[in-house]
Write an enzyme that holds these catalytic residues in place. Sequence first.
Site, PDB file in Angstrom:
ATOM      1  N   LYS A 137       0.846  -1.186   0.145  1.00 40.84           N
ATOM      2  CA  LYS A 137       0.162   0.205   0.020  1.00 40.84           C
ATOM      3  C   LYS A 137       0.842   1.434  -0.048  1.00 40.84           C
ATOM      4  O   LYS A 137       2.173   1.016   0.446  1.00 40.84           O
ATOM      5  CB  LYS A 137      -0.941  -0.070   1.317  1.00 40.84           C
ATOM      6  CG  LYS A 137      -1.814   1.136   1.085  1.00 40.84           C
ATOM      7  CD  LYS A 137      -3.059   0.739   2.161  1.00 40.84           C
ATOM      8  CE  LYS A 137      -3.931   2.033   2.522  1.00 40.84           C
ATOM      9  NZ  LYS A 137      -4.401   2.937   1.289  1.00 40.84           N
ATOM     10  N   CYS A 192      -1.364  11.444  -6.884  1.00 40.32           N
ATOM     11  CA  CYS A 192      -1.539  12.385  -5.650  1.00 40.32           C
ATOM     12  C   CYS A 192      -1.816  13.948  -6.321  1.00 40.32           C
ATOM     13  O   CYS A 192      -1.131  14.204  -7.256  1.00 40.32           O
ATOM     14  CB  CYS A 192      -0.192  12.150  -4.775  1.00 40.32           C
ATOM     15  SG  CYS A 192       0.079  10.660  -4.258  1.00 40.32           S
ATOM     16  N   ILE A 221      -3.116   0.634 -15.336  1.00 39.61           N
ATOM     17  CA  ILE A 221      -3.541   1.948 -14.927  1.00 39.61           C
ATOM     18  C   ILE A 221      -3.802   2.023 -13.671  1.00 39.61           C
ATOM     19  O   ILE A 221      -4.386   1.196 -12.971  1.00 39.61           O
ATOM     20  CB  ILE A 221      -4.682   2.554 -15.987  1.00 39.61           C
ATOM     21  CG1 ILE A 221      -6.085   1.461 -15.513  1.00 39.61           C
ATOM     22  CG2 ILE A 221      -4.352   2.473 -17.416  1.00 39.61           C
ATOM     23  CD1 ILE A 221      -7.220   1.875 -16.343  1.00 39.61           C
ATOM     24  N   GLY A 235      -5.903  -6.354  -8.333  1.00 44.34           N
ATOM     25  CA  GLY A 235      -6.359  -5.492  -7.233  1.00 44.34           C
ATOM     26  C   GLY A 235      -7.676  -5.721  -6.659  1.00 44.34           C
ATOM     27  O   GLY A 235      -7.562  -6.547  -5.895  1.00 44.34           O
TER      28      GLY A 235
END
Length: 301
Positions: A45, A129, A190, A264
Amino acid sequence: MADMSVNIAGVTLKNPVMTASGTFGSGMEYSEFVDLSRLGAVVTKGVANVPWPGNPTPRVAEIRSGMMNAIGLQNPGIDLFCKRDIPFLKQYDTKIIVNVCGHTTEEYCETVDRLAQEPVDMLEINISCPNVKCGGISFGQDPKAVEAITAEIKRHAAQPVIMKLSPNVTDITEIAKAAEAGGADALSMINTLTGMKIDIHRQTFAIANKTGGVSGPAVHPIAVRMVYQTAQAVHIPIIGMGGIQNAEDAIEFLLAGATAVAVGTANFRNPMTTVEVIDGIADYMKAHQVEKVTDLIGAVH
């Protein structure tokens, strides 16, 4: 036995299957279900230079064919990560890829500097971010910003650098080429697509953040298309991800030009997905008489 190994920036993975950041913790929670030593790599993570509390709740919503999240990269910070998570992962025979996040270039580099002394194999840089110095637009949406932050991180990094690309752009190949120009060793793609869900009964947003990142089967065809386009545009390895549910989905990415894949959202529904994908690729190779998994990479033109 078929040869399942792949090489990314000089790092050899026993097979091309890894976890996607943010869906597997740092492996500890999943180790009761999955033998982590079977995985090509564990991608952690996102971790920042200081602890991040993340976004207000609710921050996860189910959607048709996937999920939406706005966790806000909640993480315990690099100090606890180095003390707890890296020693845990070192018990297993798998590569360790650390996902790094930050609000400014300086924050990214501070974390990258700390990791230079740690026994991890690669760094994956989350450039989705918001860049606080540029009004909150993601680093990953501006080619010039992508090239600049990649070059700066490369100056600080002791390990190969994977830039994780945002799909929320007009032309993914421009962003990919910018990362390559900045010195990226590989790309992962992606990240999630921006979406919104409204609760019509309460007449409010399903997620407190209003928007969230869409992941799961719904994004798979878009991700395959972007990996294919990018594989034609750059000369560095690509780790393909987006909606992988089974080996068939993963093989599509390999044929489109990805060197490796990451699982994921499927981990939340079935913690064994990664291992099932590894076994499924091996079965496919046997059925199609493929000796090396690398023979599949980019086989569809």
